[in-house]
Motif scaffolding. Structure first.
Motif, PDB file in Angstrom:
ATOM      1  N   ASP A  45      60.055-119.830 -17.668  1.00  0.00           N
ATOM      2  CA  ASP A  45      61.042-120.604 -16.897  1.00  0.00           C
ATOM      3  C   ASP A  45      60.548-122.038 -16.772  1.00  0.00           C
ATOM      4  N   ALA A  46      61.482-122.967 -16.586  1.00  0.00           N
ATOM      5  CA  ALA A  46      61.098-124.323 -16.183  1.00  0.00           C
ATOM      6  C   ALA A  46      60.837-124.389 -14.683  1.00  0.00           C
ATOM      7  N   HIS A  47      61.368-123.388 -13.952  1.00  0.00           N
ATOM      8  CA  HIS A  47      61.346-123.420 -12.479  1.00  0.00           C
ATOM      9  C   HIS A  47      60.618-122.196 -11.934  1.00  0.00           C
ATOM     10  N   ASP A 102      64.062-117.075 -18.621  1.00  0.00           N
ATOM     11  CA  ASP A 102      65.104-118.046 -18.294  1.00  0.00           C
ATOM     12  C   ASP A 102      65.156-119.018 -19.468  1.00  0.00           C
ATOM     13  N   ASP A 153      66.101-121.824 -19.820  1.00  0.00           N
ATOM     14  CA  ASP A 153      65.765-123.231 -19.573  1.00  0.00           C
ATOM     15  C   ASP A 153      64.275-123.519 -19.727  1.00  0.00           C
ATOM     16  N   THR A 179      70.669-125.543 -15.307  1.00  0.00           N
ATOM     17  CA  THR A 179      69.783-126.514 -14.668  1.00  0.00           C
ATOM     18  C   THR A 179      68.725-126.965 -15.668  1.00  0.00           C
TER      19      THR A 179
END
Ligand code: MN
Ligand code: MN
Length: 306
Positions: free
Chosen positions: A143-145, A235, A237, A249
């Motif tokens: 994930d980026a987050h 994710d 992203d 996002t």
């Protein structure tokens, strides 16, 4: 040599994942593909409700043999496309309940599950269903987050920014074996990361990843998860928006398509018990760049199970 399974043209026929049969009968199935078209807890641009359908459509182009992993999952495994969970757009609680019930039913029959989102909130009920069977699991989270906020909106414990905090609270994850890979981008403040680290997360930021080799990172992840039952959540992203623009996002400066393929392949031989792939948003996906990558990543997941 032509393969009867793949004799049809990739643009002909009704799109199930990889042309596998659509059925909710999971008896004797090794793997079930499950769509979860839910995006009501997205914080920015929506559209991931269209993700499962777009990924299925691009999966028609998958050829059967995975040269990198040396396996032919569509031949070696009995795979079914279960269809989609009956989501309830205005209610995350009702949707989560539907996801958990559906996933638990599939797992009870003995099949492994590859779930296609949907926004990242769907991972919490998937972890609940898997933990019923396997207990607290190691989790590999691309994930980026961090998605470990306590709440994203006042008084709202459930959204796509909180699933891993909730999973910790509910004892679904093995605290000593939670790895995040690809974290980057601006946040509200340093506490986004320090709060995640305080939970016991091993956070491999994108900056750290860039200083190391893929093999080196894989080695660390494998040492961390060992032979524990491991859940993999991806994710999309985590991949750079130049390679995966169709997401809600986006964060610039991410992994390349090739790097995420290598990282997933690096899990070969691990005790993986479940997978999800989330946050593919077709309305922001010119030329189906993102859903093509997602279909191929799901193919890598399937290949890991052979
Ligand atoms: Mn996420
Ligand atoms: Mn994300």
């Amino acid at each position: 040599m032509s393969d009867p399974v793949f004799a049809a043209q990739p643009y002909a026929g009704i799109a199930t994942f990889g042309r596998m049969p659509h059925t909710t009968d999971v008896q004797n199935a090794d793997v079930a593909i499950l769509g979860i078209p839910y995006d009501s807890s997205t914080s920015y641009r929506a559209g991931t409700r269209f993700g499962p359908r777009a990924i299925r459509e691009q999966s028609m182009l998958l050829w059967g043999y995975n040269n990198a992993q040396g396996v032919a999952p569509f031949r070696s495994l009995k795979i079914v496309d279960y269809g989609d969970v009956d989501v309830v757009p205005p209610s995350i609680a009702a949707t989560h309940q539907q996801i958990e019930l559906t996933a638990a039913k599939i797992l009870e029959g003995g099949a492994k599950l590859i779930s296609l989102g949907g926004d990242h909130s769907i991972t919490l009920p998937l972890l609940r269903a898997h933990a019923q069977k396997h207990g607290p699991m190691a989790v590999v989270h691309f994930d980026a987050h961090p998605d470990t906020w306590d709440s994203e909106y006042p008084g709202q414990p459930y959204s796509h920014g909180t699933p891993f905090k909730r999973a910790f609270d509910e004892g679904l994850m093995d605290k000593s074996a939670y790895v995040q890979i690809g974290i980057r981008g601006p946040t509200n403040g340093p506490q986004d990361y320090t709060d995640a680290l305080a939970l016991g997360t091993r956070m491999i930021t994108l900056d750290e990843f860039r200083q190391r080799t893929v093999a080196d990172v894989i080695q660390e992840v494998r040492a961390k998860i060992g032979d524990r039952p491991t859940y993999v959540t991806l994710d999309i992203d985590v991949v750079d928006p130049a390679f995966a623009p169709g997401t809600g996002t986006p964060e610039v400066g991410g992994l390349t398509s090739y790097e995420i393929l290598q990282l997933v392949r690096g899990l070969r031989g691990a005790n993986t018990v479940g997978f999800d792939l989330v946050e593919v948003s077709p309305p922001y996906d010119p030329a189906q760049i993102t859903s093509i990558l997602a279909a191929n990543l799901a193919f890598e997941f399937l290949s890991l199970l052979v």
